[in-house]
Enzyme design. Sequence first.
Site, mmCIF file in Angstrom:
data_model
loop_
_atom_site.group_PDB
_atom_site.id
_atom_site.type_symbol
_atom_site.label_atom_id
_atom_site.label_comp_id
_atom_site.label_asym_id
_atom_site.label_seq_id
_atom_site.Cartn_x
_atom_site.Cartn_y
_atom_site.Cartn_z
ATOM 1 N N ARG A 8 0.848 -1.193 0.000
ATOM 2 C CA ARG A 8 0.000 0.000 0.000
ATOM 3 C C ARG A 8 0.885 1.244 0.000
ATOM 4 O O ARG A 8 2.020 1.220 0.480
ATOM 5 C CB ARG A 8 -0.901 0.017 1.237
ATOM 6 N N LYS A 41 -1.182 -2.775 8.314
ATOM 7 C CA LYS A 41 -2.286 -2.339 9.169
ATOM 8 C C LYS A 41 -2.209 -3.043 10.523
ATOM 9 O O LYS A 41 -1.857 -4.220 10.603
ATOM 10 C CB LYS A 41 -3.627 -2.657 8.502
ATOM 11 N N HIS A 63 -3.746 2.166 -5.670
ATOM 12 C CA HIS A 63 -4.151 0.774 -5.475
ATOM 13 C C HIS A 63 -4.170 -0.004 -6.794
ATOM 14 O O HIS A 63 -4.194 -1.239 -6.778
ATOM 15 C CB HIS A 63 -5.521 0.712 -4.794
ATOM 16 N N ARG A 72 -1.234 -2.138 -6.804
ATOM 17 C CA ARG A 72 -1.444 -3.272 -5.888
ATOM 18 C C ARG A 72 -2.345 -4.308 -6.558
ATOM 19 O O ARG A 72 -2.081 -5.514 -6.486
ATOM 20 C CB ARG A 72 -2.068 -2.741 -4.601
ATOM 21 N N HIS A 96 -3.338 -9.528 3.599
ATOM 22 C CA HIS A 96 -4.765 -9.647 3.882
ATOM 23 C C HIS A 96 -4.982 -10.552 5.092
ATOM 24 O O HIS A 96 -4.405 -11.634 5.172
ATOM 25 C CB HIS A 96 -5.509 -10.242 2.684
ATOM 26 N N TYR A 98 -9.679 -11.217 -6.582
ATOM 27 C CA TYR A 98 -8.781 -11.173 -7.729
ATOM 28 C C TYR A 98 -8.961 -12.370 -8.661
ATOM 29 O O TYR A 98 -8.503 -12.333 -9.800
ATOM 30 C CB TYR A 98 -7.321 -11.085 -7.255
#
Length: 300
Positions: free
Chosen positions: A150, A174, A246, A249, A272, A281
């Site tokens: 990110r 995150k 993004h 990404r 994730h 995806y």
Amino acid sequence: MDQNVNNSLKLFIEYLQIEKNYSQYTIEHYQHDIQEFFMFTFEQAIKNLEDVKYIDVRLYLTRLYEEKFARKTVARKISCLRSFFKFLVREKIVSENPFALASIPKAEKKLPEFFYEEEMKELFNACESETLLGQRDKALLELLYATGIRVSECSQIRMKDIDMQLSTVLVHGKGNKQRYIPFGSFAHDALFVYIQNGRKSLLAKNSPNEYLFLNYRGGPLTPRGIRHILNKLIEQSALNGRIHPHMLRHSFATHLLANGADMRTVQELLGHAFLSSTQVYTHVTSEYLRKSYMAHHPRA
């Protein structure tokens, strides 16, 4: 709303910081959404949190739809307020959660946008590496595409996080979760040139700092600065439209899956928490393969 409301919000923010370990960016979104709801309750002459009822929630939902917020935005706001009141119930500040029965609108099914491999080549061709900033921009683009990180993660990379010998980068994701991501020879070469030349010269313009990517003044490059650089590269290339970070990404994940990578590996690389976040995806990859087939098969 009285001072008790502000105290309740302060307690909730501390809960998000300490117990949930949320990023500052996420916490600011929570705070904004809750304060927005407080403004609504003030308009409705609701003085205490305990006085908020389900009918008030329905009225607030109506207001959001009247203001034409996207379904995804409405869902985020309701989810945020549900969590807030759930916390208040836990702390015995209120007796019930008025948002418990509020239905969250289903998000629009929108597949992630990505670049085709030919479009990525156009982007890389737009990078010139003769200037200091050109070396930085090329290294930045190569690393973003090579790792799928990110923009917020990229701006936080420090020199100590890069291992040029092993071609890996330590990424702080995150919730302060860390992961090591490998990068290939193209990113390695671009980073080497930038670190040895461009970064040293940029660093001389400011006091020393540990960050990998620097702005033209020698300070740390911000996420906003990265977005500006990417938009500039689009303008310099033969591609049309605007780029959002993004997309790199999404391109990273799509190209990996299209070339045979397994889902779990891509999940780990993207950072994730849930496989369901990565599974989107598979739909993108199917479309990618179909379009590639139609474009290149002689009898398509």
